[in-house]
Write an enzyme that holds these catalytic residues in place. Structure first.
Site, PDB file in Angstrom:
ATOM      1  N   TYR A 137      -1.492  -1.201  10.934  1.00 31.86           N
ATOM      2  CA  TYR A 137      -1.785  -1.734   9.593  1.00 31.86           C
ATOM      3  C   TYR A 137      -0.627  -1.432   8.648  1.00 31.86           C
ATOM      4  O   TYR A 137      -0.103  -2.322   7.962  1.00 31.86           O
ATOM      5  CB  TYR A 137      -3.100  -1.132   9.046  1.00 31.86           C
ATOM      6  CG  TYR A 137      -3.261  -1.353   7.554  1.00 31.86           C
ATOM      7  CD1 TYR A 137      -3.548  -2.609   7.041  1.00 31.86           C
ATOM      8  CD2 TYR A 137      -3.101  -0.291   6.649  1.00 31.86           C
ATOM      9  CE1 TYR A 137      -3.676  -2.811   5.671  1.00 31.86           C
ATOM     10  CE2 TYR A 137      -3.226  -0.490   5.280  1.00 31.86           C
ATOM     11  CZ  TYR A 137      -3.512  -1.755   4.798  1.00 31.86           C
ATOM     12  OH  TYR A 137      -3.625  -1.947   3.436  1.00 31.86           O
ATOM     13  N   SER A 163       0.844  -1.200   0.000  1.00 29.68           N
ATOM     14  CA  SER A 163       0.000   0.000   0.000  1.00 29.68           C
ATOM     15  C   SER A 163       0.872   1.240   0.000  1.00 29.68           C
ATOM     16  O   SER A 163       1.988   1.228   0.533  1.00 29.68           O
ATOM     17  CB  SER A 163      -0.853  -0.025   1.268  1.00 29.68           C
ATOM     18  OG  SER A 163      -1.429   1.235   1.506  1.00 29.68           O
ATOM     19  N   LYS A 210       2.365  -3.887   6.544  1.00 20.53           N
ATOM     20  CA  LYS A 210       2.747  -3.843   5.124  1.00 20.53           C
ATOM     21  C   LYS A 210       4.259  -3.623   4.987  1.00 20.53           C
ATOM     22  O   LYS A 210       4.929  -4.277   4.182  1.00 20.53           O
ATOM     23  CB  LYS A 210       1.986  -2.732   4.394  1.00 20.53           C
ATOM     24  CG  LYS A 210       0.488  -2.966   4.302  1.00 20.53           C
ATOM     25  CD  LYS A 210       0.161  -4.193   3.456  1.00 20.53           C
ATOM     26  CE  LYS A 210      -1.316  -4.472   3.384  1.00 20.53           C
ATOM     27  NZ  LYS A 210      -1.639  -5.793   2.840  1.00 20.53           N
TER      28      LYS A 210
HETATM   29  P1  NAD Z   1     -10.798  -7.279   1.511  1.00 20.58           P
HETATM   30  O1  NAD Z   1     -10.947  -7.301   2.993  1.00 20.58           O
HETATM   31  O2  NAD Z   1     -12.019  -7.051   0.704  1.00 20.58           O
HETATM   32  O3  NAD Z   1     -10.118  -8.632   1.014  1.00 20.58           O
HETATM   33  C1  NAD Z   1      -9.223  -9.376   1.810  1.00 20.58           C
HETATM   34  C2  NAD Z   1      -9.736 -10.795   1.834  1.00 20.58           C
HETATM   35  O4  NAD Z   1      -8.843 -11.602   2.590  1.00 20.58           O
HETATM   36  C3  NAD Z   1     -11.115 -10.917   2.486  1.00 20.58           C
HETATM   37  O5  NAD Z   1     -11.964 -11.628   1.610  1.00 20.58           O
HETATM   38  C4  NAD Z   1     -10.850 -11.707   3.766  1.00 20.58           C
HETATM   39  O6  NAD Z   1     -11.948 -12.529   4.114  1.00 20.58           O
HETATM   40  C5  NAD Z   1      -9.614 -12.483   3.406  1.00 20.58           C
HETATM   41  N1  NAD Z   1      -8.745 -12.855   4.537  1.00 20.58           N
HETATM   42  C6  NAD Z   1      -8.300 -12.069   5.544  1.00 20.58           C
HETATM   43  N2  NAD Z   1      -7.498 -12.772   6.348  1.00 20.58           N
HETATM   44  C7  NAD Z   1      -7.410 -14.028   5.838  1.00 20.58           C
HETATM   45  C8  NAD Z   1      -6.739 -15.206   6.218  1.00 20.58           C
HETATM   46  N3  NAD Z   1      -5.980 -15.252   7.319  1.00 20.58           N
HETATM   47  N4  NAD Z   1      -6.889 -16.312   5.453  1.00 20.58           N
HETATM   48  C9  NAD Z   1      -7.674 -16.289   4.351  1.00 20.58           C
HETATM   49  N5  NAD Z   1      -8.342 -15.213   3.946  1.00 20.58           N
HETATM   50  C10 NAD Z   1      -8.213 -14.078   4.681  1.00 20.58           C
HETATM   51  O7  NAD Z   1      -9.678  -6.202   1.158  1.00 20.58           O
HETATM   52  P2  NAD Z   1      -9.239  -5.614  -0.242  1.00 20.58           P
HETATM   53  O8  NAD Z   1      -9.656  -4.195  -0.281  1.00 20.58           O
HETATM   54  O9  NAD Z   1      -9.624  -6.518  -1.329  1.00 20.58           O
HETATM   55  O10 NAD Z   1      -7.670  -5.626  -0.045  1.00 20.58           O
HETATM   56  C11 NAD Z   1      -6.873  -6.716  -0.450  1.00 20.58           C
HETATM   57  C12 NAD Z   1      -5.448  -6.488   0.009  1.00 20.58           C
HETATM   58  O11 NAD Z   1      -4.981  -5.255  -0.521  1.00 20.58           O
HETATM   59  C13 NAD Z   1      -5.291  -6.380   1.528  1.00 20.58           C
HETATM   60  O12 NAD Z   1      -4.103  -7.006   1.893  1.00 20.58           O
HETATM   61  C14 NAD Z   1      -5.200  -4.892   1.765  1.00 20.58           C
HETATM   62  O13 NAD Z   1      -4.448  -4.586   2.911  1.00 20.58           O
HETATM   63  C15 NAD Z   1      -4.473  -4.427   0.500  1.00 20.58           C
HETATM   64  N6  NAD Z   1      -4.750  -3.025   0.184  1.00 20.58           N
HETATM   65  C16 NAD Z   1      -6.039  -2.616   0.039  1.00 20.58           C
HETATM   66  C17 NAD Z   1      -6.310  -1.287  -0.237  1.00 20.58           C
HETATM   67  C18 NAD Z   1      -7.738  -0.800  -0.377  1.00 20.58           C
HETATM   68  O14 NAD Z   1      -7.965   0.410  -0.353  1.00 20.58           O
HETATM   69  N7  NAD Z   1      -8.720  -1.648  -0.560  1.00 20.58           N
HETATM   70  C19 NAD Z   1      -5.252  -0.379  -0.378  1.00 20.58           C
HETATM   71  C20 NAD Z   1      -3.944  -0.831  -0.257  1.00 20.58           C
HETATM   72  C21 NAD Z   1      -3.707  -2.173   0.038  1.00 20.58           C
HETATM   73  C1  UD1 Z   2      -6.788   4.977   3.813  1.00 14.50           C
HETATM   74  C2  UD1 Z   2      -5.781   4.527   4.819  1.00 14.50           C
HETATM   75  C3  UD1 Z   2      -4.599   3.912   4.092  1.00 14.50           C
HETATM   76  C4  UD1 Z   2      -5.085   2.775   3.210  1.00 14.50           C
HETATM   77  C5  UD1 Z   2      -6.121   3.339   2.250  1.00 14.50           C
HETATM   78  C6  UD1 Z   2      -6.695   2.311   1.358  1.00 14.50           C
HETATM   79  C7  UD1 Z   2      -6.087   6.042   6.738  1.00 14.50           C
HETATM   80  C8  UD1 Z   2      -5.496   7.140   7.539  1.00 14.50           C
HETATM   81  N1  UD1 Z   2      -5.370   5.648   5.646  1.00 14.50           N
HETATM   82  O1  UD1 Z   2      -6.177   5.941   2.963  1.00 14.50           O
HETATM   83  O2  UD1 Z   2      -3.656   3.417   5.021  1.00 14.50           O
HETATM   84  O3  UD1 Z   2      -4.001   2.220   2.485  1.00 14.50           O
HETATM   85  O4  UD1 Z   2      -7.190   3.923   3.011  1.00 14.50           O
HETATM   86  O5  UD1 Z   2      -7.584   1.492   2.042  1.00 14.50           O
HETATM   87  O6  UD1 Z   2      -7.130   5.508   7.057  1.00 14.50           O
HETATM   88  N2  UD1 Z   2     -12.314  11.475   3.690  1.00 14.50           N
HETATM   89  C9  UD1 Z   2     -13.297  12.377   4.023  1.00 14.50           C
HETATM   90  N3  UD1 Z   2     -14.448  11.900   4.574  1.00 14.50           N
HETATM   91  C10 UD1 Z   2     -14.665  10.575   4.807  1.00 14.50           C
HETATM   92  C11 UD1 Z   2     -13.655   9.658   4.447  1.00 14.50           C
HETATM   93  C12 UD1 Z   2     -12.487  10.145   3.895  1.00 14.50           C
HETATM   94  O7  UD1 Z   2     -13.146  13.583   3.847  1.00 14.50           O
HETATM   95  O8  UD1 Z   2     -15.734  10.203   5.326  1.00 14.50           O
HETATM   96  C13 UD1 Z   2     -11.072  11.992   3.056  1.00 14.50           C
HETATM   97  C14 UD1 Z   2      -9.829  11.683   3.854  1.00 14.50           C
HETATM   98  O9  UD1 Z   2      -9.602  12.689   4.810  1.00 14.50           O
HETATM   99  C15 UD1 Z   2      -8.769  11.632   2.738  1.00 14.50           C
HETATM  100  C16 UD1 Z   2      -9.544  11.124   1.512  1.00 14.50           C
HETATM  101  O10 UD1 Z   2     -10.926  11.354   1.811  1.00 14.50           O
HETATM  102  O11 UD1 Z   2      -8.320  12.933   2.454  1.00 14.50           O
HETATM  103  C17 UD1 Z   2      -9.356   9.637   1.249  1.00 14.50           C
HETATM  104  O12 UD1 Z   2      -9.644   8.924   2.452  1.00 14.50           O
HETATM  105  P1  UD1 Z   2      -9.741   7.320   2.489  1.00 14.50           P
HETATM  106  O13 UD1 Z   2     -10.656   6.851   1.438  1.00 14.50           O
HETATM  107  O14 UD1 Z   2     -10.049   6.920   3.904  1.00 14.50           O
HETATM  108  O15 UD1 Z   2      -8.300   6.849   2.083  1.00 14.50           O
HETATM  109  P2  UD1 Z   2      -6.866   7.297   2.684  1.00 14.50           P
HETATM  110  O16 UD1 Z   2      -6.999   7.979   3.976  1.00 14.50           O
HETATM  111  O17 UD1 Z   2      -6.114   7.962   1.597  1.00 14.50           O
END
Ligand code: NAD
Ligand code: UD1
Length: 337
Positions: A149, A125, A153
């Protein structure tokens, strides 16, 4: 046909990636413990790709269950999405986050090594850049974290780098996602967070359909174009295609590859809200609120390396992201329930 084990494949990004893997001619083997997802997402994907999928409800920490899967299928590469991802929750439950995210990764690579499968794509991330010194952010920028978190990572990145250093037969792609949003254009799969969403996009879609009253915009005094936070929002389908390119890359014996997956463009929270209003055809109610603790002002990717190394370029617009996210919310007012 190459078998790709997709751990966490029932989740938001995993389910979209399964579709792109199939489109690219790979055979996904899905593993998920359903701790943050529902089997329904896999059924929906089966509808989209018009074939049945191999799914195991299992925990990556359960090495015996994983060994059975590796024994049944000859796995060519693994994509590890499995993990917990809520920043706020990680501050309340650091032990659970370190156990699941880091413990899960270690259990997985141990089983992979036993079966001589050393090709891995890992979901990192942009959170590993902490509060960046400058934007756009390049992969060699300073790394730091501000919450458990993010620490999971960053620690996993260190672990993977050490693994590759110790044994050059590993091929690992570390993908640093910026802000994944949107949904599959069918409206059948998308982001379905439990409870009140913390992230911007799922919160706005709930306001758009009247499930939540008003968006709080956290801070309008950042040093940005309109004072609200600026982020690199990337459509989840573009992001998923990046995973296919990463799998192609590691299967060529790439060694360690670390790339940003973003669009390279920063949009402000207000721009996001206005784009949602435009595609919805009515105003999204919002009010300004104090900054959210731990937030940064501006974050967007330098995408040069992703383009050079993977041939990756995001193509979907902010309007696509908003339209597809809304479409999923409208078609699934109660998510997958
Ligand atoms: P998500 O929660 O929708 O998907 C993660 C999946 O992993 C879920 O289906 C959950 O049930 C499964 N899981 C969790 N722990 C497990 C375990 N021990 N064994 C088997 N399954 C397990 O999340 P996502 O948004 O799809 O994110 C996927 C990955 O990407 C995560 O590692 C997350 O940290 C990373 N990531 C997500 C974002 C985002 O904004 N969505 C941003 C940066 C990184
Ligand atoms: C968040 C996580 C980051 C993670 C990413 C993807 C935090 C501090 N960071 O990023 O670690 O990798 O999600 O899952 O949680 N905002 C509003 N109102 C809201 C929600 C968000 O104004 O109700 C604003 C936030 O202040 C930010 C932007 O929208 O400026 C994006 O927020 P968000 O979607 O939560 O993502 P990040 O904070 O960038």
């Amino acid at each position: 046909m190459k078998n790709i084990l997709v751990a966490g494949g029932a989740g938001y990004i995993g389910s979209h990636t399964v579709i792109e893997l199939i489109n690219a001619g790979y055979n996904p083997i899905i593993v998920d413990n359903l701790s943050n997802s529902k089997e329904e997402s896999i059924k929906r994907v089966e509808g989209i790709v018009n074939k049945s999928l191999t799914f195991y409800k299992a925990d990556v920490l359960d090495k015996d269950a994983m060994r059975k899967i590796f024994t049944t299928h000859s796995i060519d590469a693994v994509i590890n999405f499995a993990g917990f991802k809520a920043v706020g929750e990680s501050c309340q439950k650091p032990i659970e986050y370190y156990h699941n995210n880091i413990g899960g990764l270690i259990a997985l690579v141990e089983v992979m090594r036993e079966f001589n499968c050393k090709n891995l794509v890992f979901s990192s991330s942009a959170t590993v850049y902490g509060d960046p010194e400058s934007v756009p952010i390049k992969e060699d920028a300073k790394l730091s974290t501000t919450n458990p978190y993010g620490s999971t990572k960053l620690f996993i990145e260190y672990i993977l780098k050490d693994i590759c250093k110790a044994d050059s037969s590993w091929n690992v792609a570390i993908l640093r996602y910026f802000n994944p949003v949107g949904a599959h254009e069918s409206g059948l799969i998308g982001e379905d967070p439990n409870g009140i969403p913390n992230n911007l996009c799922p919160y706005i879609t709930k306001v758009a359909v009247g499930k939540l009253e008003c968006l709080n915009i956290f801070g309008n005094d950042y040093d940005t174009k309109d004072g609200t936070g600026v982020r690199d929002f990337i459509h989840v389908v573009d992001l998923s295609k990046g995973h296919v390119l990463a799998v192609n890359k590691i299967l060529e014996n790439s060694g360690l590859v670390i790339v940003n997956l973003g669009t390279g463009t920063g949009y402000s929270v207000l721009e996001m809200v206005n784009t949602f209003s435009k595609v919805l055809g009515k105003e999204i109610p919002y009010k300004f609120a104090p900054r959210r603790p731990g937030d940064i002002g501006t974050c967007y990717a330098d995408t040069t390396k992703a383009q050079e190394v993977l041939g990756f370029k995001a193509t979907k617009t902010l309007e696509d992201m908003c339209r597809d996210a809304l479409n999923f919310q409208l078609k699934n007012p109660n998510g997958y329930n």
